[in-house]
Write an enzyme that holds these catalytic residues in place. Structure first.
Site, PDB file in Angstrom:
ATOM      1  N   ASP A  38     -81.811 -27.208 -62.991  1.00 31.87           N
ATOM      2  CA  ASP A  38     -82.488 -26.150 -63.722  1.00 31.87           C
ATOM      3  C   ASP A  38     -83.661 -25.690 -62.868  1.00 31.87           C
ATOM      4  OD1 ASP A  38     -83.266 -24.818 -66.352  1.00 31.87           O
ATOM      5  OD2 ASP A  38     -85.057 -25.977 -65.888  1.00 31.87           O
ATOM      6  N   GLU A  68     -83.961  -2.937 -47.115  1.00 35.77           N
ATOM      7  CA  GLU A  68     -82.862  -2.582 -48.028  1.00 35.77           C
ATOM      8  C   GLU A  68     -83.107  -1.198 -48.606  1.00 35.77           C
ATOM      9  OE1 GLU A  68     -80.811  -2.209 -51.982  1.00 35.77           O
ATOM     10  OE2 GLU A  68     -82.940  -2.100 -51.520  1.00 35.77           O
TER      11      GLU A  68
END
Ligand code: ZN
Length: 317
Positions: free
Chosen positions: A43, A171
């Site tokens: 987690d 990007e």
């Protein structure tokens, strides 16, 4: 949040529990000391992911309000991520390129070990647009990939396959950094990449849960995670090919990824599934100055970070 998803380790525990129920003994169960066949995915605490977002916000604030290609805030973002990875034991490489007359950087981090003929990559773009700090787009993916990498090191995960993490530059200038990386791989090294997982915008404030409809095995891995936590998903359709998985896909690498939505509006049917506000954009601050740490839905960031970790562990084991 700790979420229980049926994985291999859990399945073994279920068999042991069933044996106990039917026979009243654990004679048929593997001894507790038996080696696990696969480490369970961890987690990722959302607070740890958010701590990286706070740092990205501070970096933008100290550098003219953004982390855009060619600006000081971009390089400072690379330095922040790289320092964490170096301290954790990754082998890092900064790949330099030029776009629009400005120097850009990709950051690549290899976790030593595993079969280098089977590489699993997870990546995210680290640059923002010039108009803001880029915390959902794409501090969110960058922070979650970073926290997954740091957790690989912290748990000393030794996967069967080789793990490589990437933070792409430029990007927002048209997938420039990721395309540069793919174009500069030898065909042999390109063929060694078994899968590329992309994370671009995973904490949208009015979130949807979108899974890229690309490689079936990668897509199934993400869908299994969300099914396990009872969250409905949809196929990502808001501009396929608009992020860093596209150059990998074009080169024949199996790809997948997660997305919580950008400027498209959430429908009433999607609100029924996921809550939130109908008729409002998934991210009203998309490419705007209000894409700050306030522009994050913590539940979406938490679920997607855990789905990312689940996929990285499952696909590399
Ligand atoms: Zn963007």
């Amino acid at each position: 949040m700790k979420l229980s998803v049926p994985g291999r380790a859990t399945a073994a525990a279920v068999v042991a529990a069933a044996t106990l129920l039917t026979t009243g003994s654990i004679a048929g169960a593997a001894p507790a000391s038996a080696p696990e066949t696969a480490a369970a995915a961890p987690d990722l605490p959302v607070a740890s992911v958010k701590a990286h977002l706070t740092q990205f916000q501070s970096i933008a604030a100290a550098n003219g309000g953004n982390r855009a290609h060619g600006r000081a805030g971009y390089k400072a973002s690379v330095d922040y991520v790289k320092a964490k990875l170096d301290a954790a034991g990754f082998t890092t490489t900064v790949q330099q390129f030029t776009s629009g007359g400005l120097t850009g950087y990709n950051l690549i981090a290899d976790w030593p070990g595993g079969d280098t003929n089977q590489v699993i990559m997870a990546g995210s773009h680290l640059d923002s647009v010039a108009s803001g700090a880029g915390i959902n787009d794409n501090g969110s993916g960058s922070a979650a990939v970073l926290e997954a990498a740091l957790t690989v090191a912290r748990t000393n995960y030794q996967p069967t396959k080789h793990l490589r993490f990437a933070w792409w530059g430029a990007e927002e200038r048209g997938l420039v950094g990721s395309r540069y990386y793919v174009n500069n791989l030898s065909s042999a090294n390109r063929a060694r990449i078994s899968g590329y997982l992309n994370f671009d915008m995973i904490g949208s404030p009015n979130p949807g849960y979108f899974v890229y409809d690309d490689d079936p095995a990668i897509e199934k891995t993400f869908k299994d995670y969300f099914a396990g936590i009872g969250v409905a998903t949809e196929i990502e359709t808001e501009g396929d090919g608009r992020s860093d998985h596209a150059p990998f896909k074009s080169a024949g690498v199996p790809v997948g990824g997660l997305f919580t939505g950008a400027s498209r509006a959430k429908t009433a049917a999607q609100v029924t599934k996921w809550g939130g506000t109908a008729g409002q954009a998934f991210d009203r601050c998309y490419h705007s100055s209000c894409d700050t740490t306030s522009n994050i839905n913590d539940t979406a960031l938490d679920r997607n970070s855990d789905a990312l970790a689940y996929a990285v562990w499952e696909l590399s084991s």
